[in-house]
Design a protein around this motif. Structure first.
Motif, mmCIF file in Angstrom:
data_model
loop_
_atom_site.group_PDB
_atom_site.id
_atom_site.type_symbol
_atom_site.label_atom_id
_atom_site.label_comp_id
_atom_site.label_asym_id
_atom_site.label_seq_id
_atom_site.Cartn_x
_atom_site.Cartn_y
_atom_site.Cartn_z
ATOM 1 N N ALA A 28 0.861 -1.186 0.000
ATOM 2 C CA ALA A 28 0.000 0.000 0.000
ATOM 3 C C ALA A 28 0.886 1.220 0.000
ATOM 4 O O ALA A 28 2.044 1.149 0.385
ATOM 5 N N PRO A 29 0.390 2.354 -0.410
ATOM 6 C CA PRO A 29 -0.958 2.712 -0.841
ATOM 7 C C PRO A 29 -1.231 2.311 -2.286
ATOM 8 O O PRO A 29 -0.350 1.734 -2.941
ATOM 9 N N PRO A 30 -2.415 2.624 -2.827
ATOM 10 C CA PRO A 30 -2.698 2.309 -4.229
ATOM 11 C C PRO A 30 -1.651 2.928 -5.154
ATOM 12 O O PRO A 30 -1.141 4.016 -4.881
ATOM 13 N N ASP A 33 0.815 -0.430 6.634
ATOM 14 C CA ASP A 33 -0.031 0.544 5.943
ATOM 15 C C ASP A 33 -0.087 1.865 6.702
ATOM 16 O O ASP A 33 -0.019 2.944 6.111
ATOM 17 N N CYS A 55 -5.532 9.254 -3.393
ATOM 18 C CA CYS A 55 -5.181 8.883 -2.018
ATOM 19 C C CYS A 55 -6.346 9.066 -1.050
ATOM 20 O O CYS A 55 -6.270 8.603 0.097
ATOM 21 N N TRP A 90 -8.219 5.851 0.551
ATOM 22 C CA TRP A 90 -7.268 5.035 1.292
ATOM 23 C C TRP A 90 -6.893 5.700 2.612
ATOM 24 O O TRP A 90 -6.875 5.056 3.667
ATOM 25 N N ASP A 146 -9.753 5.509 5.079
ATOM 26 C CA ASP A 146 -9.843 4.183 5.701
ATOM 27 C C ASP A 146 -8.757 3.997 6.760
ATOM 28 O O ASP A 146 -9.010 3.435 7.833
ATOM 29 N N GLU A 147 -7.538 4.446 6.452
ATOM 30 C CA GLU A 147 -6.458 4.342 7.438
ATOM 31 C C GLU A 147 -6.782 5.184 8.671
ATOM 32 O O GLU A 147 -6.522 4.784 9.812
#
Length: 294
Positions: free
Chosen positions: A15-17, A70, A91, A94, A97-98
């Motif tokens: 991660a990240p994407p 992550d 970003c 993501w 969510d983090e």
């Protein structure tokens, strides 16, 4: 090897994407003191913006080793985004969510501690280096706020506008509603207009360069977008005369003139000048005098 697991080889992490950023490290250690990355690099897809860290130490709570990685990567992405003002919509989710994982841990009384050693942020030809950047945050079930500190030392700048006026060290101690952290993380590294404002109480902020020291406290509304960030409180400057001379040497005559006007209405005690202040839209107002320092 019984105390830690060491992974070597220059491998990209999960991660990240990929559309958000790429992350790699020359080595990774899972130790009793926390997760350690050696020679960590975070790079934007454009290749223009990046962060290089000699050593990152990350201690905190996570549901799995992968989740721990992550979170460390998210924190490093936020560091480079905050220092360069670069936002990437890829970003946004993501980081949200983090942030939700961080919030859940903090609301149970958890904490996080990160130290970036010998960090370099690059954005085009501009470089910013820091000997150490240290971030701590401690949560609590009641009240539902988290207390945090961020300190940076050994700051140096190259090809950065008005770099003569920027501090070599800075530290902030503040608290904020824990539930607002995901929105702030998403705003800093992602799409800055997509998240609501975060309300912080700043118990102390200080920045210094040579004999010049700025110190203050108050309230701030953080959005991840400097133009939409605001603050109010009390400000003290030690050795204002040296700061005025620095502004003149940098040919920032509007700032120098504003500082001179501000000096006229300040309260003076020894080497300190003090004001009640507001910051909004890149303009610092001291006792009613606007000082544009964008």
């Amino acid at each position: 090897m019984s105390l830690c697991t060491i992974a070597t080889a220059e491998t990209a992490l999960a991660a990240p994407p990929s559309t958000c950023a790429s992350v790699s490290a020359s080595a990774e250690e899972d130790t009793p003191k926390g997760l350690i990355y050696h020679d960590l690099t975070v790079r934007a897809p454009s290749g223009i913006t990046s962060l290089h860290v000699k050593k990152l130490v990350f201690a905190g709570q996570a549901s799995s080793p992968q989740a721990m990685q992550d979170l460390a990567q998210a924190a490093s992405l936020l560091l480079v985004s905050a220092m360069t003002g670069q936002h990437n919509a890829a970003c946004t989710q993501w980081l949200m969510d983090e942030g939700k994982q961080v919030t859940a841990s903090l609301q149970s009384g958890g904490s996080y501690d990160l130290t970036w050693n010998n960090a370099t942020v690059e954005h085009g030809a501009a470089h910013v280096t820091a000997t150490t950047a240290h971030y701590q945050i401690q949560g609590a079930a009641t009240p539902r706020t988290s207390a945090a500190t961020l300190s940076m030392s050994g700051l140096a700048f190259h090809n950065v506008a008005n770099q003569q006026l920027l501090p070599s060290a800075a530290r902030a101690a503040f608290s904020l509603p824990t539930s607002e952290l995901p929105a702030l993380m998403s705003a800093i590294g992602g799409r800055s207009t997509a998240a609501p404002a975060v309300h912080a109480t700043i118990s102390n902020f200080e920045a210094s360069e040579g004999t010049v020291k700025l110190q203050g406290h108050g309230q701030a509304t953080l959005t991840g977008d400097v133009a939409a960030t605001s603050a109010s409180g009390h400000l003290e400057i030690t050795n204002l005369e040296a700061l005025i001379e620095k502004a003149r040497a940098a040919h920032q005559m509007k700032l120098a003139a504003g500082l001179v006007l501000g000096r006229l209405v300040s309260h003076r005690s020894g080497e300190q000048n003090t004001w009640d202040t507001t910051w909004e839209g890149g303009v610092l107002t001291v006792n009613g005098f606007p000082l544009p320092i964008k």
